[in-house]
Enzyme design. Structure first.
Site, short mmCIF file in Angstrom:
data_model
loop_
_atom_site.label_atom_id
_atom_site.label_comp_id
_atom_site.label_asym_id
_atom_site.label_seq_id
_atom_site.Cartn_x
_atom_site.Cartn_y
_atom_site.Cartn_z
CB SER A 112 -0.92 0.01 1.22
OG SER A 112 -0.15 0.02 2.41
CE1 TYR A 136 -3.90 0.59 -1.07
CE2 TYR A 136 -4.15 -1.79 -1.30
CZ TYR A 136 -3.91 -0.55 -1.87
OH TYR A 136 -3.68 -0.44 -3.21
N GLY A 137 -5.66 -0.23 5.33
CA GLY A 137 -6.44 -0.77 6.45
C GLY A 137 -7.63 0.07 6.85
CB CYS A 196 -0.18 -4.86 1.49
SG CYS A 196 -1.55 -4.04 2.33
CG ASN A 197 0.72 -7.89 7.23
OD1 ASN A 197 0.83 -8.97 7.79
ND2 ASN A 197 1.78 -7.13 6.95
CB CYS A 253 1.34 -3.24 9.30
SG CYS A 253 1.41 -1.87 8.11
CB THR A 254 5.17 -4.37 5.07
OG1 THR A 254 4.09 -3.71 4.41
CG2 THR A 254 5.13 -5.84 4.78
CG HIS A 255 3.89 1.13 6.51
ND1 HIS A 255 3.07 0.43 5.66
CD2 HIS A 255 4.15 2.32 5.91
CE1 HIS A 255 2.83 1.16 4.59
NE2 HIS A 255 3.47 2.32 4.71
#
Length: 273
Positions: free
Chosen positions: A13, A44-45, A75-76, A189-191
């Site tokens: 995202s 996106y979440g 993106c999870n 979350c990849t962030h």
């Protein structure tokens, strides 16, 4: 049919998937990588499921048109709707949730914390997948963070934004770490791996689980098994596409230590109604 010299695609995202790129470059330095970050629609979440699925399909088609030999869904949140996306891709797809759940299920722990976007948290996908795979009777505590991904996206590397990120981390994690006493925390979350150093500073000794490491290992195992590893002797290149700001993405790529960036290009975003 995929060819060994075809690139590997990675979608997210925003810049969060850079944490996955970092692991793939470390483990598979010879591979060419295509990255798509949908910065125009982050986080996106906070979108409805229909919008998330539509935006994901947009990125899947982008990668299909470029003939990637494997696709990593960093993106999870997208990973939560994979049952509606698998048929879109003609290549193998590796997603963050499956990787994260597999990594945790193999640990000898009793209580696991998961932090993620609100959508991922509400889906309950992490507790379900972890408990389904683990041979142990685990307690899985999940926390949805509505603002953390956005804060990381826009404040990474900015000194003035560090305090806001730390404050939000304490808001979301204090209860889980200091009161519930989780044995480890899965970064759902990849962030979040991009601020792992900050988390470790706030909670010394707390083991952090990064699904990106498992994703890179799964990709390597697949490429080795199918004989699809790039045969070149030199290093592969990374090309970044974003619906956000290319200048910002180039800066963030440098800040997180990505290597061999061949270019950062703008790609028109999908219109979300």
């Amino acid at each position: 049919m995929s060819h060994s010299t075809a690139p590997v695609g990675i979608i997210d995202s925003g810049i969060g998937g850079f944490s996955v790129v970092r692991q793939v470059q470390k483990l598979l330095p010879g591979e060419d990588l295509l990255y798509f970050g949908d910065g125009a629609h982050i986080p996106y979440g906070n979108h409805a499921e229909e919008a998330i699925t539509a935006m994901a399909r947009y990125m899947f088609r982008f990668m299909e048109d470029r003939g990637v030999k494997a696709l990593l869904v960093a993106c999870n949140t997208i990973s939560c709707v994979m049952d509606r996306l698998e048929e879109v891709a003609s290549c193998p797809v590796f997603n963050a949730v499956q990787a994260g759940a597999s990594a945790v299920a193999g640990l000898e722990v009793d209580k696991v914390g998961v932090i993620s976007t609100v959508f991922t948290h509400n889906s309950r996908i992490y507790p379900q997948k972890i408990l389904a795979q683990s041979p142990r009777k685990l307690v899985v505590l999940s926390c949805g963070c509505p603002d953390l991904a956005r804060l990381v996206e826009h404040n990474l590397g900015r000194g003035e934004g560090a305090a806001e990120i730390e404050s939000n981390l304490r808001l979301e994690l204090d209860h889980m770490v200091l009161e519930d006493r989780v044995d480890c925390c899965l970064l759902g979350c990849t962030h979040y791996p991009l601020v792992a150093g900050t988390i470790q500073k706030l909670y010394p000794g707390l083991p952090l689980i990064d699904p990106a490491e498992e994703m890179a290992r799964s990709l390597k195992n697949y490429l080795d098994r199918e004989g699809l590893g790039n045969p070149r002797t030199g290093a592969g290149a990374l090309t970044i596409y974003t619906t956000g700001g290319p200048e910002e993405y180039a800066l963030r790529a440098k800040q997180v230590g990505l290597e061999r960036v061949a270019g950062v290009e703008f790609y028109p975003p999908m219109e979300v109604l």
